[in-house]
Design a protein around this motif. Sequence first.
Motif, mmCIF file in Angstrom:
data_model
loop_
_atom_site.group_PDB
_atom_site.id
_atom_site.type_symbol
_atom_site.label_atom_id
_atom_site.label_comp_id
_atom_site.label_asym_id
_atom_site.label_seq_id
_atom_site.Cartn_x
_atom_site.Cartn_y
_atom_site.Cartn_z
ATOM 1 N N THR A 96 -32.251 -23.559 -3.598
ATOM 2 C CA THR A 96 -31.800 -22.673 -3.172
ATOM 3 C C THR A 96 -31.916 -21.523 -4.413
ATOM 4 O O THR A 96 -32.301 -20.874 -4.926
ATOM 5 C CB THR A 96 -30.066 -21.947 -3.284
ATOM 6 N N GLU A 132 -35.819 -22.057 -5.818
ATOM 7 C CA GLU A 132 -36.569 -20.390 -5.230
ATOM 8 C C GLU A 132 -36.024 -18.968 -5.463
ATOM 9 O O GLU A 132 -37.564 -18.461 -6.040
ATOM 10 C CB GLU A 132 -36.398 -20.420 -3.883
ATOM 11 N N ALA A 133 -34.463 -19.414 -6.247
ATOM 12 C CA ALA A 133 -34.501 -18.275 -6.534
ATOM 13 C C ALA A 133 -34.794 -18.351 -7.890
ATOM 14 O O ALA A 133 -35.188 -16.787 -8.953
ATOM 15 C CB ALA A 133 -33.426 -18.186 -7.192
ATOM 16 N N GLU A 181 -38.561 -16.417 -7.205
ATOM 17 C CA GLU A 181 -38.515 -15.101 -7.275
ATOM 18 C C GLU A 181 -37.984 -14.099 -8.402
ATOM 19 O O GLU A 181 -38.343 -12.862 -9.080
ATOM 20 C CB GLU A 181 -37.331 -15.098 -6.318
ATOM 21 N N ARG A 185 -31.286 -19.675 6.288
ATOM 22 C CA ARG A 185 -32.134 -18.864 6.443
ATOM 23 C C ARG A 185 -33.668 -19.286 7.062
ATOM 24 O O ARG A 185 -34.407 -18.901 7.842
ATOM 25 C CB ARG A 185 -32.094 -18.400 4.889
ATOM 26 N N ALA A 232 -35.691 -15.450 1.463
ATOM 27 C CA ALA A 232 -34.970 -14.583 0.118
ATOM 28 C C ALA A 232 -34.063 -15.131 0.382
ATOM 29 O O ALA A 232 -33.179 -15.529 0.262
ATOM 30 C CB ALA A 232 -34.957 -12.865 -0.148
ATOM 31 N N THR A 233 -33.251 -15.982 -1.238
ATOM 32 C CA THR A 233 -32.984 -16.638 -1.820
ATOM 33 C C THR A 233 -31.060 -15.348 -1.289
ATOM 34 O O THR A 233 -31.442 -14.259 -1.731
ATOM 35 C CB THR A 233 -32.862 -17.419 -2.723
ATOM 36 N N GLU A 234 -30.069 -16.087 -1.315
ATOM 37 C CA GLU A 234 -28.717 -15.386 -1.429
ATOM 38 C C GLU A 234 -29.028 -14.725 -2.774
ATOM 39 O O GLU A 234 -28.040 -14.037 -2.844
ATOM 40 C CB GLU A 234 -27.612 -15.997 -0.912
ATOM 41 N N ILE A 235 -29.399 -15.669 -3.635
ATOM 42 C CA ILE A 235 -28.892 -14.801 -4.711
ATOM 43 C C ILE A 235 -30.588 -13.559 -5.345
ATOM 44 O O ILE A 235 -28.925 -12.712 -5.723
ATOM 45 C CB ILE A 235 -29.694 -16.145 -6.013
ATOM 46 N N LEU A 236 -31.303 -13.313 -4.838
ATOM 47 C CA LEU A 236 -31.589 -11.946 -4.541
ATOM 48 C C LEU A 236 -31.175 -11.194 -3.815
ATOM 49 O O LEU A 236 -30.916 -10.458 -4.747
ATOM 50 C CB LEU A 236 -33.582 -12.535 -3.822
#
Lengths: 398, 262
Positions: free
Chosen positions: A384, A387-388, A391, B71, B81-85
């Motif tokens: 996570t 990937e964040a 992003e 996800r 998408a990540t939970e951060i986004l």
Amino acid sequence: MQSLIPDYYKELGEAARSGCRKVAWCSSVGPVELLRSLGFAVYFPENHGAMLGASRRAADFISAASALGLSPDICSYMTSDIGAFVQGKTALTSAYGLASVPRPDVLVYNTNQCRDVQDWFSFYSRHFEAPLLGIESPRGMVDVTSAHLRALGQQYQNLASQLEPIAGQSLDIDRLREVVASSLRCTTLWQEALRRGALRPSPLSFLDATVHMGPAVMLRGDPRAERYYEQLLQELDRRAQGGKGAIADERIRLYWEGMPVWGKQAELTEVLAAQGACVVASTYCHSFVFEGLSHPDPFEGMALAYSELFIARAEAYKERYLRTMAQEYGVDAIVFHDARTCPNNSNNRYGLPQRLRAQLGLPFVVIQGDLNDLRLFSEEQARTQLEALLEQVEAGRP
Amino acid sequence: MSGALYCGVDIGASAAKLVLIDESSAVLARVVESSGVDYAGIAQSCLERALGQLGRHADEIVWCVATGYGRNNVEFAKSRATEILCHGKACHHLVPGAITVVDIGGQDNKIIRLDEQGRQLEFKMNRKCAAGTGAFLEEIALRLRVPLEQLDALAQSSTQPVRLGSFCTVFAKTEILSHLRQGVALPDVIAGAFESVASRVLEMDALPGQVVVTGGVVAHNPVLEKLLSRTLGRSVIVPPYPQFTGALGAALCALESSRKTL
């Protein structure tokens, strides 16, 4: 050249079995040139530690070491290696056909990376009743001064005198010069290979580099390592000329600071590659580049090469180094690996990521994990976070 | 009812949340269920319930984005998408401006800094440790044999919260037993546990600017909002339906993605 490492281990096994050559254990960033020039077959327990990590069985062995009184918080290379040993197991059996690690005639450490290697080798010194020798290096240096080099050079000379009776031969200074020169050529070629990572797309990834660094760790000073890297360079140049990157469609370039997570190297590479990201440079792989060996005096050359390492330096030096590397390799972000059992190789703990972000504007992420102990690594959290980070890099683009 | 639907589904460690929005980003339906062990099944169940509330059909969903730990198990999602986004996206939508988002989840905590335009500047997750997460409160409730849903009311009635010094959940439980043995009232012990959560969260990172707190833990325990504001020395904002922030962010991502492909 695929047989190079198997051949090396075969020779090592033969030396231990037949006694045709004395066996020296050496820390990975230690005085291998001195040992090789005295005719020793040289074994590197840290490489064995990495093999155990990659096998993903390290946690079983660490538990066995814990039962001996070794804390699970100390170097997991050390604890997995010792744990495997007391269970009568070694990764060398399945990989290279060796029944056990080669029995040492002498163990030679260098404290330039950490104190753990000294304690690690001490265990085996007691077990095998083999002499334990070493170089006590200063750490946290901003600059490596002539005073450092004189003192260290003297230690290397003393070490040579201690090793001669064990080797059963006197040190031939011309042979030492020859071995140091070969090490330097090996290191120069390895550095050239790593520099190909600055190309776009990079023809090699962190995963590739950790595989190819084997000869730079275990066979520097042996001309076969030079030939290995000559061929690797040719291959990388072929790939680069064909525009072929280590991953398909490289869009994001990353720097990896810290130890690999050995048991998850392939998975992490895949997570990144799926998003078009490639780790194009790392402190870890560059740590086996020893420019100091070009010093005209072989003793001071070894002293310089094995003391000016990133890991032995002060935070100010590390900050400068990482800034330069990030710029030279054109990276978009930095991944810091906070390895629980390797504090000396975890450079996120004194605010360095935040300072670099302020200076370079580069985003970063800190992955909590470990080099070998996968109980300290959460794959989902790491995925996570990576990937964040990707992003964030993508969203920041025009 | 007609018009395009956009779906966000957040499969977290404890709860699965799903939000449906329309083209104007207005929320039409929200569903939450326990995540359980079958992530694909629970996502489908949430979807069916949400569509059922609206009397709509799955083929009216233009785009669906999945987020959270599960996800990759959401079969009907078009992208991920990540939970951060997603938390950042939803919080900027609800509280425009430069903000710091604090998400307190069942398993992990996140701190996300956004600029005026909602761009993510940096983020941080908790270390591999349950301290400061919902899991910590679950453990404490279990040890004290207090139903989870009563924790908040008990903490709100505290007059003298105890101070828990331990980072570790296991050690904290031992410490709590010691306080109880010494005669400390249960509400004060529980309030101490909430203060411990607040402290662990706030020491994760500097929290500049307006702080927006999301996640299931704050949704079910409003006492945390007070404690966080008090510890921080300024008011934090808890947006409406804080447990659904990740799913809302995913739905907003879905809306954005559909517009980009036009």
